[in-house]
Design a protein around this motif. Structure first.
Motif, PDB file in Angstrom:
ATOM      1  N   UNK A 164       0.848  -1.190   0.000  1.00  0.00           N
ATOM      2  CA  UNK A 164       0.000   0.000   0.000  1.00  0.00           C
ATOM      3  C   UNK A 164       0.884   1.241   0.000  1.00  0.00           C
ATOM      4  N   UNK A 165       0.989   1.895  -1.134  1.00  0.00           N
ATOM      5  CA  UNK A 165       1.749   3.126  -1.228  1.00  0.00           C
ATOM      6  C   UNK A 165       3.248   2.957  -1.082  1.00  0.00           C
ATOM      7  N   UNK A 166       3.762   1.791  -1.333  1.00  0.00           N
ATOM      8  CA  UNK A 166       5.192   1.557  -1.179  1.00  0.00           C
ATOM      9  C   UNK A 166       5.831   1.115  -2.475  1.00  0.00           C
ATOM     10  N   UNK A 167       7.091   0.745  -2.398  1.00  0.00           N
ATOM     11  CA  UNK A 167       7.860   0.316  -3.553  1.00  0.00           C
ATOM     12  C   UNK A 167       8.423  -1.064  -3.266  1.00  0.00           C
ATOM     13  N   UNK A 192      19.683  -1.464  -7.801  1.00  0.00           N
ATOM     14  CA  UNK A 192      19.125  -0.143  -7.554  1.00  0.00           C
ATOM     15  C   UNK A 192      20.217   0.755  -6.979  1.00  0.00           C
ATOM     16  N   UNK A 193      20.110   2.040  -7.211  1.00  0.00           N
ATOM     17  CA  UNK A 193      21.088   2.982  -6.683  1.00  0.00           C
ATOM     18  C   UNK A 193      20.555   3.622  -5.416  1.00  0.00           C
ATOM     19  N   UNK A 194      19.374   4.233  -5.515  1.00  0.00           N
ATOM     20  CA  UNK A 194      18.802   4.947  -4.374  1.00  0.00           C
ATOM     21  C   UNK A 194      17.304   4.665  -4.308  1.00  0.00           C
ATOM     22  N   UNK A 195      16.837   4.297  -3.142  1.00  0.00           N
ATOM     23  CA  UNK A 195      15.403   4.240  -2.867  1.00  0.00           C
ATOM     24  C   UNK A 195      15.184   5.089  -1.625  1.00  0.00           C
ATOM     25  N   UNK A 196      14.381   6.132  -1.753  1.00  0.00           N
ATOM     26  CA  UNK A 196      14.134   7.008  -0.617  1.00  0.00           C
ATOM     27  C   UNK A 196      12.638   7.076  -0.349  1.00  0.00           C
ATOM     28  N   UNK A 197      12.246   7.038   0.924  1.00  0.00           N
ATOM     29  CA  UNK A 197      10.822   7.064   1.251  1.00  0.00           C
ATOM     30  C   UNK A 197      10.198   8.432   1.010  1.00  0.00           C
ATOM     31  N   UNK A 198       8.945   8.432   0.658  1.00  0.00           N
ATOM     32  CA  UNK A 198       8.216   9.677   0.445  1.00  0.00           C
ATOM     33  C   UNK A 198       7.260   9.970   1.592  1.00  0.00           C
ATOM     34  N   UNK A 199       6.990   9.005   2.447  1.00  0.00           N
ATOM     35  CA  UNK A 199       6.148   9.213   3.614  1.00  0.00           C
ATOM     36  C   UNK A 199       6.813   8.565   4.817  1.00  0.00           C
ATOM     37  N   UNK A 200       6.471   9.035   5.983  1.00  0.00           N
ATOM     38  CA  UNK A 200       6.966   8.454   7.223  1.00  0.00           C
ATOM     39  C   UNK A 200       5.835   8.463   8.234  1.00  0.00           C
ATOM     40  N   UNK A 236      11.734  11.295  11.151  1.00  0.00           N
ATOM     41  CA  UNK A 236      12.394  11.157   9.854  1.00  0.00           C
ATOM     42  C   UNK A 236      11.906  12.277   8.957  1.00  0.00           C
ATOM     43  N   UNK A 237      12.719  13.322   8.765  1.00  0.00           N
ATOM     44  CA  UNK A 237      12.285  14.416   7.889  1.00  0.00           C
ATOM     45  C   UNK A 237      12.244  13.959   6.433  1.00  0.00           C
ATOM     46  N   UNK A 238      11.170  14.301   5.740  1.00  0.00           N
ATOM     47  CA  UNK A 238      11.023  13.896   4.346  1.00  0.00           C
ATOM     48  C   UNK A 238      11.003  15.090   3.407  1.00  0.00           C
ATOM     49  N   UNK A 239      11.222  16.298   3.918  1.00  0.00           N
ATOM     50  CA  UNK A 239      11.262  17.478   3.070  1.00  0.00           C
ATOM     51  C   UNK A 239      12.545  17.442   2.238  1.00  0.00           C
ATOM     52  N   UNK A 240      12.412  17.586   0.949  1.00  0.00           N
ATOM     53  CA  UNK A 240      13.569  17.560   0.065  1.00  0.00           C
ATOM     54  C   UNK A 240      14.103  16.170  -0.202  1.00  0.00           C
ATOM     55  N   UNK A 241      13.354  15.154   0.151  1.00  0.00           N
ATOM     56  CA  UNK A 241      13.785  13.757  -0.053  1.00  0.00           C
ATOM     57  C   UNK A 241      13.206  13.271  -1.375  1.00  0.00           C
ATOM     58  N   UNK A 242      13.854  13.613  -2.472  1.00  0.00           N
ATOM     59  CA  UNK A 242      13.322  13.267  -3.789  1.00  0.00           C
ATOM     60  C   UNK A 242      14.087  12.157  -4.407  1.00  0.00           C
TER      61      UNK A 242
END
Length: 72
Positions: free
Chosen positions: A14-17, A23-31, A66-72
């Motif tokens: 649900x809403x994940x990857x 893979x090089x980078x996987x970064x979360x978009x929600x916490x 876990x700050x997610x601002x700017x985590x693109x």
């Protein structure tokens, strides 16, 4: 380097990857954070949970986990 993946059972995403392979980078978009008693959030095809006494006491002093601002 490629990885050899054995048998995998994914019941719900649900809403994940879900990533298999390189893979090089996987970064979360929600916490999020949740607390519950023992055996309450078990997931799987067949679950047996035997609990005696269950209690969750939570004291969370962190303002930002876990700050997610700017985590693109």
């Amino acid at each position: 380097m490629p990885a050899i993946i054995g048998p995998v059972q994914i019941i719900h995403v649900s809403g994940g990857v879900v990533q298999f392979g390189d893979t090089v980078i996987i970064s979360p978009k929600t916490a999020s954070k949740s607390t519950s008693g023992q055996g309450a959030i078990n997931t799987g095809g067949f679950i047996v949970t035997n609990n005696g006494l269950s209690a969750s006491n939570v004291l969370d002093t962190n303002l930002i986990d876990q700050p997610i601002v700017g985590n693109n």
